[in-house]
Design a protein around this motif. Structure first.
Motif, PDB file in Angstrom:
ATOM      1  N   ILE A  31      38.744  32.883  34.603  1.00  0.00           N
ATOM      2  CA  ILE A  31      39.134  33.850  33.567  1.00  0.00           C
ATOM      3  C   ILE A  31      38.317  35.133  33.608  1.00  0.00           C
ATOM      4  O   ILE A  31      38.793  36.186  33.193  1.00  0.00           O
ATOM      5  CB  ILE A  31      39.092  33.226  32.153  1.00  0.00           C
ATOM      6  CG1 ILE A  31      37.675  32.812  31.759  1.00  0.00           C
ATOM      7  CG2 ILE A  31      40.076  32.066  32.047  1.00  0.00           C
ATOM      8  CD1 ILE A  31      37.528  32.399  30.309  1.00  0.00           C
ATOM      9  N   TYR A  32      37.090  35.064  34.133  1.00  0.00           N
ATOM     10  CA  TYR A  32      36.262  36.271  34.229  1.00  0.00           C
ATOM     11  C   TYR A  32      36.835  37.210  35.293  1.00  0.00           C
ATOM     12  O   TYR A  32      37.023  38.398  35.041  1.00  0.00           O
ATOM     13  CB  TYR A  32      34.815  35.898  34.542  1.00  0.00           C
ATOM     14  CG  TYR A  32      33.892  37.082  34.529  1.00  0.00           C
ATOM     15  CD1 TYR A  32      33.437  37.611  33.320  1.00  0.00           C
ATOM     16  CD2 TYR A  32      33.469  37.681  35.704  1.00  0.00           C
ATOM     17  CE1 TYR A  32      32.594  38.709  33.289  1.00  0.00           C
ATOM     18  CE2 TYR A  32      32.622  38.770  35.688  1.00  0.00           C
ATOM     19  CZ  TYR A  32      32.189  39.289  34.478  1.00  0.00           C
ATOM     20  OH  TYR A  32      31.359  40.383  34.459  1.00  0.00           O
ATOM     21  N   GLU A  33      37.123  36.667  36.474  1.00  0.00           N
ATOM     22  CA  GLU A  33      37.660  37.487  37.562  1.00  0.00           C
ATOM     23  C   GLU A  33      39.082  37.951  37.258  1.00  0.00           C
ATOM     24  O   GLU A  33      39.510  38.992  37.745  1.00  0.00           O
ATOM     25  CB  GLU A  33      37.615  36.725  38.893  1.00  0.00           C
ATOM     26  CG  GLU A  33      36.218  36.370  39.363  1.00  0.00           C
ATOM     27  CD  GLU A  33      35.308  37.556  39.639  1.00  0.00           C
ATOM     28  OE1 GLU A  33      35.804  38.672  39.897  1.00  0.00           O
ATOM     29  OE2 GLU A  33      34.078  37.368  39.588  1.00  0.00           O
ATOM     30  N   LEU A  34      39.809  37.187  36.436  1.00  0.00           N
ATOM     31  CA  LEU A  34      41.156  37.604  36.029  1.00  0.00           C
ATOM     32  C   LEU A  34      41.115  38.797  35.075  1.00  0.00           C
ATOM     33  O   LEU A  34      42.119  39.466  34.867  1.00  0.00           O
ATOM     34  CB  LEU A  34      41.886  36.455  35.326  1.00  0.00           C
ATOM     35  CG  LEU A  34      42.646  35.482  36.193  1.00  0.00           C
ATOM     36  CD1 LEU A  34      43.234  34.372  35.343  1.00  0.00           C
ATOM     37  CD2 LEU A  34      43.729  36.170  37.001  1.00  0.00           C
ATOM     38  N   GLY A  35      39.958  39.046  34.483  1.00  0.00           N
ATOM     39  CA  GLY A  35      39.845  40.155  33.536  1.00  0.00           C
ATOM     40  C   GLY A  35      40.259  39.779  32.130  1.00  0.00           C
ATOM     41  O   GLY A  35      40.582  40.646  31.317  1.00  0.00           O
ATOM     42  N   LEU A  36      40.230  38.478  31.813  1.00  0.00           N
ATOM     43  CA  LEU A  36      40.636  38.037  30.475  1.00  0.00           C
ATOM     44  C   LEU A  36      39.525  38.210  29.441  1.00  0.00           C
ATOM     45  O   LEU A  36      39.796  38.192  28.241  1.00  0.00           O
ATOM     46  CB  LEU A  36      41.084  36.574  30.506  1.00  0.00           C
ATOM     47  CG  LEU A  36      42.303  36.250  31.384  1.00  0.00           C
ATOM     48  CD1 LEU A  36      42.647  34.772  31.260  1.00  0.00           C
ATOM     49  CD2 LEU A  36      43.490  37.120  31.027  1.00  0.00           C
ATOM     50  N   LEU A  54      44.873  36.809  26.806  1.00  0.00           N
ATOM     51  CA  LEU A  54      45.593  35.844  27.629  1.00  0.00           C
ATOM     52  C   LEU A  54      46.531  36.638  28.526  1.00  0.00           C
ATOM     53  O   LEU A  54      46.819  37.803  28.251  1.00  0.00           O
ATOM     54  CB  LEU A  54      46.387  34.872  26.747  1.00  0.00           C
ATOM     55  CG  LEU A  54      45.561  34.098  25.722  1.00  0.00           C
ATOM     56  CD1 LEU A  54      46.465  33.372  24.737  1.00  0.00           C
ATOM     57  CD2 LEU A  54      44.624  33.119  26.404  1.00  0.00           C
ATOM     58  N   THR A  55      47.018  36.014  29.581  1.00  0.00           N
ATOM     59  CA  THR A  55      47.904  36.737  30.490  1.00  0.00           C
ATOM     60  C   THR A  55      49.205  37.154  29.820  1.00  0.00           C
ATOM     61  O   THR A  55      49.821  38.129  30.226  1.00  0.00           O
ATOM     62  CB  THR A  55      48.202  35.912  31.757  1.00  0.00           C
ATOM     63  OG1 THR A  55      48.685  34.630  31.362  1.00  0.00           O
ATOM     64  CG2 THR A  55      46.960  35.761  32.615  1.00  0.00           C
ATOM     65  N   TRP A  92      46.950  42.543  28.682  1.00  0.00           N
ATOM     66  CA  TRP A  92      46.448  42.253  30.032  1.00  0.00           C
ATOM     67  C   TRP A  92      47.491  42.666  31.065  1.00  0.00           C
ATOM     68  O   TRP A  92      48.698  42.523  30.848  1.00  0.00           O
ATOM     69  CB  TRP A  92      46.168  40.757  30.166  1.00  0.00           C
ATOM     70  CG  TRP A  92      45.654  40.380  31.511  1.00  0.00           C
ATOM     71  CD1 TRP A  92      44.361  40.394  31.919  1.00  0.00           C
ATOM     72  CD2 TRP A  92      46.420  39.939  32.641  1.00  0.00           C
ATOM     73  NE1 TRP A  92      44.267  39.999  33.234  1.00  0.00           N
ATOM     74  CE2 TRP A  92      45.522  39.714  33.695  1.00  0.00           C
ATOM     75  CE3 TRP A  92      47.773  39.720  32.871  1.00  0.00           C
ATOM     76  CZ2 TRP A  92      45.932  39.271  34.952  1.00  0.00           C
ATOM     77  CZ3 TRP A  92      48.181  39.284  34.118  1.00  0.00           C
ATOM     78  CH2 TRP A  92      47.267  39.065  35.138  1.00  0.00           C
ATOM     79  N   ASP A  93      47.007  43.210  32.182  1.00  0.00           N
ATOM     80  CA  ASP A  93      47.881  43.415  33.334  1.00  0.00           C
ATOM     81  C   ASP A  93      47.073  43.194  34.606  1.00  0.00           C
ATOM     82  O   ASP A  93      45.854  43.051  34.563  1.00  0.00           O
ATOM     83  CB  ASP A  93      48.591  44.772  33.311  1.00  0.00           C
ATOM     84  CG  ASP A  93      47.658  45.944  33.491  1.00  0.00           C
ATOM     85  OD1 ASP A  93      46.663  45.834  34.242  1.00  0.00           O
ATOM     86  OD2 ASP A  93      47.934  47.006  32.905  1.00  0.00           O
ATOM     87  N   ARG A  94      47.741  43.161  35.722  1.00  0.00           N
ATOM     88  CA  ARG A  94      47.106  42.820  36.998  1.00  0.00           C
ATOM     89  C   ARG A  94      45.980  43.777  37.389  1.00  0.00           C
ATOM     90  O   ARG A  94      45.096  43.401  38.148  1.00  0.00           O
ATOM     91  CB  ARG A  94      48.148  42.762  38.105  1.00  0.00           C
ATOM     92  CG  ARG A  94      49.109  41.633  37.922  1.00  0.00           C
ATOM     93  CD  ARG A  94      50.190  41.653  38.954  1.00  0.00           C
ATOM     94  NE  ARG A  94      51.076  40.520  38.744  1.00  0.00           N
ATOM     95  CZ  ARG A  94      51.842  40.013  39.665  1.00  0.00           C
ATOM     96  NH1 ARG A  94      51.866  40.537  40.868  1.00  0.00           N
ATOM     97  NH2 ARG A  94      52.602  38.991  39.399  1.00  0.00           N
TER      98      ARG A  94
END
Length: 108
Positions: A31-36, A54-55, A92-94
């Motif tokens: 979740i950290y690398e996902l930017g959440l 959340l995504t 959230w976005d990519r």
């Protein structure tokens, strides 16, 4: 007993390490690398607050993921309690993913 400045700095690093052990079950990236994780801090009394997203608002782990984050943060020695707040502002976005996450998912 109040935490020192040095303790508080270490808490931030320890929180990041905990975030890196939590995965969105649908995406093989933490979740950290996902930017959440938008923000996280600890006050001198050891109370932590995590602001995350959340995504998507319909994310199937909307109930369980924040609880997992809270539980993991509360495992850190010196943290007396943790609060997790979910926000969708900004959504959230990519682009919020780290380069590492994008590489892992074949997006680079």
């Amino acid at each position: 007993m109040a935490l020192s400045e040095k303790d508080l700095e270490n808490m931030g690093e320890m929180m990041v390490q905990k975030f890196k052990t939590i995965y969105d079950p649908e995406i093989p990236v933490d979740i950290y690398e996902l930017g959440l994780i938008y923000d996280a801090f600890v006050n001198a009394e050891g109370q932590a607050k995590v602001l995350m997203t959340l995504t998507s608002p319909n994310c199937p782990v909307a109930e369980s993921l924040p609880n997992e984050v809270r539980t993991k943060v509360e495992e850190i020695e010196g943290i007396t309690e943790a609060e997790v707040e979910i926000t969708f502002d900004p959504p959230w976005d990519r682009d919020m993913m780290s380069e590492e996450a994008k590489f892992e998912l074949g997006m680079l």
